[in-house]
Scaffold this motif. Sequence first.
Motif, PDB file in Angstrom:
ATOM      1  N   ILE A 161       0.819  -1.213   0.000  1.00  0.00           N
ATOM      2  CA  ILE A 161       0.000   0.000   0.000  1.00  0.00           C
ATOM      3  C   ILE A 161       0.854   1.264   0.000  1.00  0.00           C
ATOM      4  O   ILE A 161       0.436   2.302  -0.521  1.00  0.00           O
ATOM      5  CB  ILE A 161      -0.948  -0.002   1.218  1.00  0.00           C
ATOM      6  N   THR A 162       2.062   1.177   0.543  1.00  0.00           N
ATOM      7  CA  THR A 162       2.866   2.389   0.728  1.00  0.00           C
ATOM      8  C   THR A 162       4.128   2.470  -0.127  1.00  0.00           C
ATOM      9  O   THR A 162       4.593   3.566  -0.428  1.00  0.00           O
ATOM     10  CB  THR A 162       3.288   2.514   2.200  1.00  0.00           C
ATOM     11  N   ALA A 205      -5.015   6.436   1.550  1.00  0.00           N
ATOM     12  CA  ALA A 205      -4.199   6.804   0.393  1.00  0.00           C
ATOM     13  C   ALA A 205      -5.125   7.424  -0.644  1.00  0.00           C
ATOM     14  O   ALA A 205      -6.217   6.898  -0.900  1.00  0.00           O
ATOM     15  CB  ALA A 205      -3.488   5.582  -0.179  1.00  0.00           C
ATOM     16  N   ARG A 207      -6.034   8.734  -4.465  1.00  0.00           N
ATOM     17  CA  ARG A 207      -5.744   8.443  -5.868  1.00  0.00           C
ATOM     18  C   ARG A 207      -5.179   9.673  -6.553  1.00  0.00           C
ATOM     19  O   ARG A 207      -5.711  10.773  -6.436  1.00  0.00           O
ATOM     20  CB  ARG A 207      -7.036   7.998  -6.566  1.00  0.00           C
ATOM     21  N   ALA A 237       1.625   1.652  -5.735  1.00  0.00           N
ATOM     22  CA  ALA A 237       1.389   2.720  -4.763  1.00  0.00           C
ATOM     23  C   ALA A 237       2.030   4.025  -5.227  1.00  0.00           C
ATOM     24  O   ALA A 237       1.420   5.098  -5.144  1.00  0.00           O
ATOM     25  CB  ALA A 237       1.940   2.317  -3.399  1.00  0.00           C
ATOM     26  N   PHE A 283      -1.038   6.488  -6.458  1.00  0.00           N
ATOM     27  CA  PHE A 283      -1.527   7.113  -5.225  1.00  0.00           C
ATOM     28  C   PHE A 283      -0.553   8.157  -4.690  1.00  0.00           C
ATOM     29  O   PHE A 283       0.665   8.036  -4.873  1.00  0.00           O
ATOM     30  CB  PHE A 283      -1.757   6.054  -4.134  1.00  0.00           C
ATOM     31  N   GLU A 284      -1.138   9.168  -4.040  1.00  0.00           N
ATOM     32  CA  GLU A 284      -0.314  10.059  -3.242  1.00  0.00           C
ATOM     33  C   GLU A 284       0.270   9.258  -2.077  1.00  0.00           C
ATOM     34  O   GLU A 284      -0.199   8.151  -1.771  1.00  0.00           O
ATOM     35  CB  GLU A 284      -1.155  11.227  -2.710  1.00  0.00           C
ATOM     36  N   LYS A 285       1.274   9.793  -1.433  1.00  0.00           N
ATOM     37  CA  LYS A 285       1.892   9.065  -0.334  1.00  0.00           C
ATOM     38  C   LYS A 285       0.852   8.745   0.740  1.00  0.00           C
ATOM     39  O   LYS A 285       0.161   9.624   1.245  1.00  0.00           O
ATOM     40  CB  LYS A 285       3.023   9.902   0.281  1.00  0.00           C
ATOM     41  N   ALA A 286       0.749   7.457   1.074  1.00  0.00           N
ATOM     42  CA  ALA A 286      -0.257   7.020   2.046  1.00  0.00           C
ATOM     43  C   ALA A 286       0.061   7.562   3.432  1.00  0.00           C
ATOM     44  O   ALA A 286       1.224   7.633   3.846  1.00  0.00           O
ATOM     45  CB  ALA A 286      -0.318   5.497   2.088  1.00  0.00           C
ATOM     46  N   GLN A 287      -0.975   7.950   4.150  1.00  0.00           N
ATOM     47  CA  GLN A 287      -0.838   8.366   5.543  1.00  0.00           C
ATOM     48  C   GLN A 287      -1.338   7.230   6.430  1.00  0.00           C
ATOM     49  O   GLN A 287      -2.439   6.722   6.241  1.00  0.00           O
ATOM     50  CB  GLN A 287      -1.671   9.620   5.813  1.00  0.00           C
ATOM     51  N   TYR A 288      -0.508   6.820   7.369  1.00  0.00           N
ATOM     52  CA  TYR A 288      -0.916   5.766   8.290  1.00  0.00           C
ATOM     53  C   TYR A 288      -0.257   6.004   9.636  1.00  0.00           C
ATOM     54  O   TYR A 288       0.711   6.756   9.760  1.00  0.00           O
ATOM     55  CB  TYR A 288      -0.549   4.378   7.750  1.00  0.00           C
TER      56      TYR A 288
END
Length: 286
Positions: free
Chosen positions: A213-214, A245, A247, A219, A223-228
Amino acid sequence: LAPPRGTRSARPATTRRAVPDAAQALAVAETVTAIARDAATRAPSPALGDLAEGAFGSPAVPLLAILGGLGIYKAAVYWRVQFITASMIGKHVPPAARRVLEYGVGQGKNLYYYPKSVGMVVGIDPEAKEDLLIQVSIASSVPFVAKKQALEDDNGQPDGSIDAVVSTGSFGKVSDPEALLTEAARVLKPGAPLVFVEDLGTLGEKNDVLDAITKSRAAETFFEKAQYDDLWATLPLAPTAIGVAVRKGEEAGNARAAAGGAAAKKKDDFETATGLSGKRGKRKKK
């Protein structure tokens, strides 16, 4: 009077208290300290309070629950994650969403968390109990279509037609998490969110889910950089990837080409798009 020979006098039943010994308590304290020290030295990352509404996102309560035993700890983690899931869906699924795709819909408990103004939720699950899900759809007042199929199969939705994708545990159930991410990217509109709450295994043996996912090619491409939340992702004995995340703005057809399918878009007919070969529920009349 003495009891007759051959019989035993009744003794009061005794119970053992499940009290952790000093070594266990010390180990837990050292673990919590190590997590806090590690978090202080990491690069800044979004706190869960920024990702989900409310102040219930801290893993401190589940960590302290270890003192009561592994069973209590697992229960504390489960219920905390349910609250967080409700908040994540409520915050990141647009109230005006026309269509939402949910992977791993299970028994439909997430339907109660969606904004009531959502037009339709399409739920994909290989073990979907369609009749039960329709009842949940009616009770939750969220229109719903159940699609009983493998998670990794083409979900039948047109390119760039979905306002949000929600996954609670699905990435860890497929052999190729990156392929599932690519399919999610294909159907998402530019700027639409992928909301994920993923179990990473007892000892983090499913970290490839978070990597997909990241850090995967899909990814980075779609996608933009995933926030977690870092602390939840490294929680002892129950690490959980919780985040969102968004799109990117490329044409969704690129994601279909990356998945090895035809790049041409499907006709965005709502009846076809929702896959009405499955059963559907309707909003309750008031």
